[in-house]
Design a protein around this motif. Structure first.
Motif, short mmCIF file in Angstrom:
data_model
loop_
_atom_site.label_atom_id
_atom_site.label_comp_id
_atom_site.label_asym_id
_atom_site.label_seq_id
_atom_site.Cartn_x
_atom_site.Cartn_y
_atom_site.Cartn_z
N LEU A 100 0.82 -1.21 0.00
CA LEU A 100 0.00 0.00 0.00
C LEU A 100 0.86 1.26 0.00
CD1 LEU A 100 -2.85 -1.05 2.44
CD2 LEU A 100 -3.09 -0.50 0.00
N ALA A 101 1.96 1.23 0.72
CA ALA A 101 2.87 2.39 0.74
C ALA A 101 3.46 2.64 -0.64
CB ALA A 101 3.97 2.18 1.77
N GLN A 102 3.85 1.57 -1.33
CA GLN A 102 4.40 1.71 -2.68
C GLN A 102 3.34 2.24 -3.65
OE1 GLN A 102 5.82 -2.26 -3.35
NE2 GLN A 102 7.78 -1.88 -2.30
N THR A 103 2.13 1.70 -3.54
CA THR A 103 1.04 2.15 -4.40
C THR A 103 0.74 3.62 -4.14
OG1 THR A 103 0.09 -0.07 -4.42
CG2 THR A 103 -1.38 1.74 -5.03
N ALA A 104 0.73 4.01 -2.87
CA ALA A 104 0.47 5.41 -2.51
C ALA A 104 1.54 6.32 -3.10
CB ALA A 104 0.40 5.56 -1.00
N ARG A 159 3.34 5.85 -5.81
CA ARG A 159 3.13 5.95 -7.26
C ARG A 159 1.94 6.87 -7.57
NH1 ARG A 159 3.65 0.44 -7.06
NH2 ARG A 159 1.46 0.14 -7.59
N LYS A 160 0.84 6.66 -6.87
CA LYS A 160 -0.36 7.46 -7.14
C LYS A 160 -0.15 8.93 -6.77
CE LYS A 160 -3.88 3.87 -6.99
NZ LYS A 160 -4.28 3.96 -8.38
N GLU A 161 0.56 9.17 -5.66
CA GLU A 161 0.83 10.55 -5.26
C GLU A 161 1.72 11.25 -6.27
OE1 GLU A 161 2.32 10.56 -1.23
OE2 GLU A 161 0.45 9.73 -0.45
N ALA A 162 2.72 10.55 -6.78
CA ALA A 162 3.61 11.14 -7.78
C ALA A 162 2.83 11.49 -9.05
CB ALA A 162 4.76 10.20 -8.10
N ALA A 163 1.99 10.57 -9.49
CA ALA A 163 1.20 10.82 -10.70
C ALA A 163 0.22 11.97 -10.46
CB ALA A 163 0.45 9.55 -11.10
N THR A 164 -0.40 11.98 -9.31
CA THR A 164 -1.35 13.05 -9.00
C THR A 164 -0.65 14.39 -8.88
OG1 THR A 164 -2.79 11.48 -7.87
CG2 THR A 164 -3.12 13.81 -7.35
N ARG A 165 0.53 14.39 -8.24
CA ARG A 165 1.30 15.63 -8.09
C ARG A 165 1.68 16.20 -9.46
NH1 ARG A 165 3.09 17.16 -3.58
NH2 ARG A 165 3.42 15.08 -2.76
N ALA A 166 2.09 15.33 -10.38
CA ALA A 166 2.47 15.78 -11.72
C ALA A 166 1.26 16.40 -12.43
CB ALA A 166 3.03 14.63 -12.53
N LYS A 183 -10.45 17.79 -7.62
CA LYS A 183 -10.96 16.51 -8.11
C LYS A 183 -9.83 15.49 -8.26
CE LYS A 183 -13.85 14.38 -11.67
NZ LYS A 183 -13.55 13.11 -11.17
N LEU A 184 -8.66 15.94 -8.71
CA LEU A 184 -7.51 15.04 -8.81
C LEU A 184 -7.17 14.42 -7.44
CD1 LEU A 184 -5.13 17.08 -11.15
CD2 LEU A 184 -6.12 14.83 -11.65
N VAL A 185 -7.14 15.27 -6.43
CA VAL A 185 -6.81 14.81 -5.08
C VAL A 185 -7.90 13.87 -4.56
CG1 VAL A 185 -6.46 15.55 -2.69
CG2 VAL A 185 -5.40 16.83 -4.56
N GLN A 186 -9.16 14.24 -4.75
CA GLN A 186 -10.26 13.38 -4.30
C GLN A 186 -10.23 12.03 -5.00
OE1 GLN A 186 -13.71 15.78 -5.09
NE2 GLN A 186 -13.62 16.81 -3.10
N ASP A 187 -9.96 12.03 -6.30
CA ASP A 187 -9.90 10.78 -7.05
C ASP A 187 -8.78 9.88 -6.53
OD1 ASP A 187 -12.03 11.57 -8.60
OD2 ASP A 187 -10.82 12.12 -10.35
N MET A 188 -7.62 10.48 -6.25
CA MET A 188 -6.50 9.70 -5.73
C MET A 188 -6.86 9.10 -4.36
SD MET A 188 -2.75 10.56 -4.23
CE MET A 188 -3.60 11.33 -2.91
N GLN A 189 -7.48 9.90 -3.50
CA GLN A 189 -7.86 9.42 -2.17
C GLN A 189 -8.88 8.28 -2.28
OE1 GLN A 189 -9.13 13.13 -0.44
NE2 GLN A 189 -7.13 13.49 0.51
#
Length: 138
Positions: free
Chosen positions: A49-53, A55-62, A75-81
């Protein structure tokens, strides 16, 4: 005054019935946090889960940094959460089911009728934590 007396008698009767129902109950307790900390599949799931988080945080941040519209950023942040919550549920559900099944099995073997979280027990009860840890590791 009459209504107050009736209400008090009703509460007293309910408590007496509840006490009688639990008079024969044999209480056990489990330190759920310890069970999970010592369960190898839980540890592996936390790492996954930490690794997935990450990856998703990096993609969302970009995507977030490129976006100008504040509503779309939100919406990007909500979708990631939401995606992380779904991923966590998907990974943790079978682990928690295994732990729950182990608690039930150990309790049944020991003749325990009620099992509560160890943090709720001030005194008494049979600690089933070590047996549950052994059961989930099998």
């Amino acid at each position: 005054m009459k209504k107050t007396i009736i209400a008090l008698l009703t509460i007293f009767a309910a408590l007496t019935v509840a006490q009688a129902a639990f008079a024969d109950a044999k209480v056990g307790c489990v330190d759920g946090d310890r069970v999970l900390r010592e369960y190898p599949k839980f540890i592996a799931a936390q790492k996954q889960l930490a690794q997935t988080a990450e990856r998703k945080e990096a993609a969302t941040r970009a995507a977030f940094d490129k976006e100008k519209d504040e509503a779309k950023k939100a919406k990007l942040v909500q979708d990631m959460q939401r995606e992380m919550a779904q991923e966590e549920e998907k990974i943790m559900k079978p682990i928690l089911k295994t732990v729950n099944d182990a608690v039930q099995k150990v309790a049944k073997q020991k003749g325990i009728t009620v099992v509560v979280n160890k943090s709720l027990i001030y005194y008494g009860g049979t600690d089933l934590t070590s047996e549950v840890i052994s059961a989930v590791k099998r």
